[in-house]
Enzyme design. Sequence first.
Site, PDB file in Angstrom:
ATOM      1  N   TYR A  88      -1.432  -0.387  11.106  1.00  0.00           N
ATOM      2  CA  TYR A  88      -1.673  -1.051   9.819  1.00  0.00           C
ATOM      3  C   TYR A  88      -0.499  -0.822   8.873  1.00  0.00           C
ATOM      4  CZ  TYR A  88      -3.272  -1.396   4.963  1.00  0.00           C
ATOM      5  OH  TYR A  88      -3.347  -1.668   3.610  1.00  0.00           O
ATOM      6  N   LYS A 100       2.399  -3.387   7.272  1.00  0.00           N
ATOM      7  CA  LYS A 100       2.594  -3.576   5.824  1.00  0.00           C
ATOM      8  C   LYS A 100       4.041  -3.243   5.438  1.00  0.00           C
ATOM      9  CE  LYS A 100      -0.155  -4.492   3.080  1.00  0.00           C
ATOM     10  NZ  LYS A 100      -0.634  -5.808   2.556  1.00  0.00           N
ATOM     11  N   THR A 118       0.827  -1.204   0.000  1.00  0.00           N
ATOM     12  CA  THR A 118       0.000   0.000   0.000  1.00  0.00           C
ATOM     13  C   THR A 118       0.866   1.261   0.000  1.00  0.00           C
ATOM     14  OG1 THR A 118      -1.420   1.318   1.459  1.00  0.00           O
ATOM     15  CG2 THR A 118      -0.147  -0.383   2.524  1.00  0.00           C
ATOM     16  N   ASP A 119       0.325   2.339  -0.514  1.00  0.00           N
ATOM     17  CA  ASP A 119       1.058   3.620  -0.457  1.00  0.00           C
ATOM     18  C   ASP A 119       1.215   4.114   0.974  1.00  0.00           C
ATOM     19  OD1 ASP A 119      -1.612   4.318   0.001  1.00  0.00           O
ATOM     20  OD2 ASP A 119      -1.645   5.982  -1.420  1.00  0.00           O
ATOM     21  N   GLU A 120       0.414   3.548   1.901  1.00  0.00           N
ATOM     22  CA  GLU A 120       0.452   4.052   3.279  1.00  0.00           C
ATOM     23  C   GLU A 120       1.788   3.760   3.956  1.00  0.00           C
ATOM     24  OE1 GLU A 120      -3.172   3.641   5.547  1.00  0.00           O
ATOM     25  OE2 GLU A 120      -4.357   3.441   3.728  1.00  0.00           O
TER      26      GLU A 120
END
Length: 352
Positions: free
Chosen positions: A166, A170, A141-143
């Site tokens: 989260y 990741k 994810t870009d997060e």
Amino acid sequence: MRRLLVTGGAGFIGSNFVRMMLSEHPDCFIVNLDKLTYAGNLENLAGPVRSETPEGTSNGAGFLDNPNHKFIKGDICDGALIEKIVEQYRIDTIINFAAESHVDRSISEPKIFIETNVTGTLTLLEVARDKKLERFIQISTDEVYGALGPQGKFTEETPLSPNSPYSASKAAADQLVAAFGHTWGVKYNITRCSNNYGPYQFPEKLIPLMTNNALDDKELPVYGDGLYVRDWLYVYDHCTAIWQVLQKAPPGEIYNIGGCNEKTNLEVIYLILKRLGKPKSLIKYVTDRPGHDRRYAIDASKIISGLNWRPSVSFEEGIEKTIDWYVQNQKWLANVVSGEYQKYYESMYGNR
Ligand code: NAD
Ligand code: TYD
């Protein structure tokens, strides 16, 4: 024939990916391994396999009776099971979608995020290494890059700087994938996509939650000032990007995926209200998410120029299709918000 182990294929993006593969790429065999947590739902795999595009080769068959698809309920932390699946079905590639995926849940209960997202990925990597699989694709994810100010975009060189449990889980998984490549030569790719929207998304995430509430004339809980920015991509376009990576990407490459659709949360909510003919008075400003990332934006030029991928659906078209899908699938919506969801909603929004 490619022989894929897709994990998390009963969730939002995974089920859309399996649908695309079965309808558009019948030369692939898929084992779909999913624990069926609250977010995994066999109803996402019900009905005939229909493609999003006119080129799709839907034959009207369903998922569960499709000879190119085998669903198995199980946990990515179960190494013995993964090994057995890889041997029995002669798997050559793992695509790891399985994850705990909701930031708000990671703030109230971080531990399961470490178990599934970190230990689960590690378990899959050990099998990929031991069985010398052709490829391991990690759906990230870009997060993992953290938050942006008003300017700039995430590139693949942006340092990892996750802010929520989260995104930290990741990022840890991404680092493990790269470490297995470096240490044991596991051939991998990592994809880092921006926020997805589309059919079959669990209504804990912004777009389906607001759509579901607006349909019921319930308040729309906007965190903080509502001016947080996300870069939205229609889920089918995320799936086609992963397909390009699977076919063409050299091992060890990381790809950002995004649609260049930066919107504030309020802009998205206004579009939902307009499409449903509901009043703005449903909006309720509530206490902000702790540590809320202000803005995400993706520079997708590497996958666009390197793998010739392009998004096919504009945000305006995609959001209308998505809202209409939820309107037409209120039975699906009613089923997923029954039971456990009510407790979640009460604990997350009850006193906010
Ligand atoms: P989701 O929560 O809808 O689905 C996750 C699926 O994984 C569910 O079917 C669940 O049952 C399954 N699962 C959870 N724990 C498992 C375990 N231990 N073993 C096997 N299966 C398990 O998530 P999603 O939105 O479809 O996201 C899929 C992947 O894409 C995730 O890795 C997420 O980090 C990533 N991603 C999501 C977005 C987004 O906007 N939704 C954007 C970029 C990346
Ligand atoms: P979300 O869909 O949870 O995705 P993410 O946090 O992974 O980007 O949230 C998208 C944006 O919408 C984020 O800025 C938080 C905001 N939001 C609300 O304002 N209210 C809500 O009820 C939810 C679920 C999200």
